[in-house]
Scaffold this active site. Sequence first.
Site, PDB file in Angstrom:
ATOM      1  N   HIS A   5       0.828  -1.204   0.000  1.00  0.00           N
ATOM      2  CA  HIS A   5       0.000   0.000   0.000  1.00  0.00           C
ATOM      3  C   HIS A   5       0.860   1.250   0.000  1.00  0.00           C
ATOM      4  O   HIS A   5       2.047   1.202   0.296  1.00  0.00           O
ATOM      5  CB  HIS A   5      -0.967   0.027   1.196  1.00  0.00           C
ATOM      6  CG  HIS A   5      -0.305   0.094   2.532  1.00  0.00           C
ATOM      7  ND1 HIS A   5       0.070  -1.029   3.234  1.00  0.00           N
ATOM      8  CD2 HIS A   5       0.049   1.154   3.316  1.00  0.00           C
ATOM      9  CE1 HIS A   5       0.619  -0.671   4.387  1.00  0.00           C
ATOM     10  NE2 HIS A   5       0.622   0.652   4.457  1.00  0.00           N
ATOM     11  N   GLU A  29      -7.459   3.760   9.814  1.00  0.00           N
ATOM     12  CA  GLU A  29      -7.135   3.642   8.403  1.00  0.00           C
ATOM     13  C   GLU A  29      -8.349   3.207   7.611  1.00  0.00           C
ATOM     14  O   GLU A  29      -9.231   2.518   8.129  1.00  0.00           O
ATOM     15  CB  GLU A  29      -6.004   2.640   8.176  1.00  0.00           C
ATOM     16  CG  GLU A  29      -6.430   1.200   8.416  1.00  0.00           C
ATOM     17  CD  GLU A  29      -5.391   0.178   7.976  1.00  0.00           C
ATOM     18  OE1 GLU A  29      -4.202   0.507   7.886  1.00  0.00           O
ATOM     19  OE2 GLU A  29      -5.794  -0.960   7.724  1.00  0.00           O
ATOM     20  N   GLN A  80      -4.033   3.566   1.235  1.00  0.00           N
ATOM     21  CA  GLN A  80      -4.362   3.616   2.665  1.00  0.00           C
ATOM     22  C   GLN A  80      -4.451   5.072   3.098  1.00  0.00           C
ATOM     23  O   GLN A  80      -3.467   5.804   3.036  1.00  0.00           O
ATOM     24  CB  GLN A  80      -3.275   2.904   3.471  1.00  0.00           C
ATOM     25  CG  GLN A  80      -3.502   2.920   4.972  1.00  0.00           C
ATOM     26  CD  GLN A  80      -2.276   2.430   5.722  1.00  0.00           C
ATOM     27  OE1 GLN A  80      -1.182   2.953   5.535  1.00  0.00           O
ATOM     28  NE2 GLN A  80      -2.472   1.433   6.551  1.00  0.00           N
ATOM     29  N   HIS A  94       3.950   7.047   3.862  1.00  0.00           N
ATOM     30  CA  HIS A  94       4.895   5.941   3.727  1.00  0.00           C
ATOM     31  C   HIS A  94       4.541   5.049   2.537  1.00  0.00           C
ATOM     32  O   HIS A  94       3.450   5.125   1.995  1.00  0.00           O
ATOM     33  CB  HIS A  94       4.955   5.097   5.014  1.00  0.00           C
ATOM     34  CG  HIS A  94       3.689   4.358   5.319  1.00  0.00           C
ATOM     35  ND1 HIS A  94       2.640   4.926   6.003  1.00  0.00           N
ATOM     36  CD2 HIS A  94       3.303   3.082   5.034  1.00  0.00           C
ATOM     37  CE1 HIS A  94       1.669   4.044   6.136  1.00  0.00           C
ATOM     38  NE2 HIS A  94       2.039   2.917   5.545  1.00  0.00           N
ATOM     39  N   GLU A 119       7.551   0.643   5.065  1.00  0.00           N
ATOM     40  CA  GLU A 119       6.941  -0.374   5.901  1.00  0.00           C
ATOM     41  C   GLU A 119       7.033  -1.703   5.169  1.00  0.00           C
ATOM     42  O   GLU A 119       6.790  -1.776   3.969  1.00  0.00           O
ATOM     43  CB  GLU A 119       5.464  -0.028   6.152  1.00  0.00           C
ATOM     44  CG  GLU A 119       4.724  -1.032   7.000  1.00  0.00           C
ATOM     45  CD  GLU A 119       3.252  -0.678   7.197  1.00  0.00           C
ATOM     46  OE1 GLU A 119       2.610  -1.375   7.965  1.00  0.00           O
ATOM     47  OE2 GLU A 119       2.760   0.289   6.573  1.00  0.00           O
TER      48      GLU A 119
END
Length: 136
Positions: A10, A46, A57, A81, A131
């Site tokens: 994502h 989220e 996201q 991110h 991530e």
Amino acid sequence: MTFALTDIDHIGIAVDDLDAAVDHYRRTLGVEPTHREQVADQGVEEVLFSAGTSFIQLLGALGPQTPVGRFLAANGPGMHHLAYRVDDIEAALEHLRGEGVRLIDEGGRPGSRGTTIAFLHPRAMDGVLVELVQER
């Protein structure tokens, strides 16, 4: 030991008003949420939208002193991110540690959707918070 990225899981986008952002994505991109979850230990709520094999996201802060809350205060809304899928998060972290990559998380921890996640420091990844996500 090596590992491979298997997909982009994502792209995380921090927003000031989660419900307004969800409505905006519905109207402008014609997408419907596929998942909504509050992750209290990360201080975030989220909403996910499917985009092929990946997700968009949207992240709403649960308070100003949470990581996303601090991000919004410093930067305003925007990309927070980039998340990559891996098959074995512990092997990935072991490899990255061996390469001298600065880790935020020394081991995997619970993420949303029943995943295991770990973050890499932006200074180690050319200014991008990364991530890693292992699906269970």
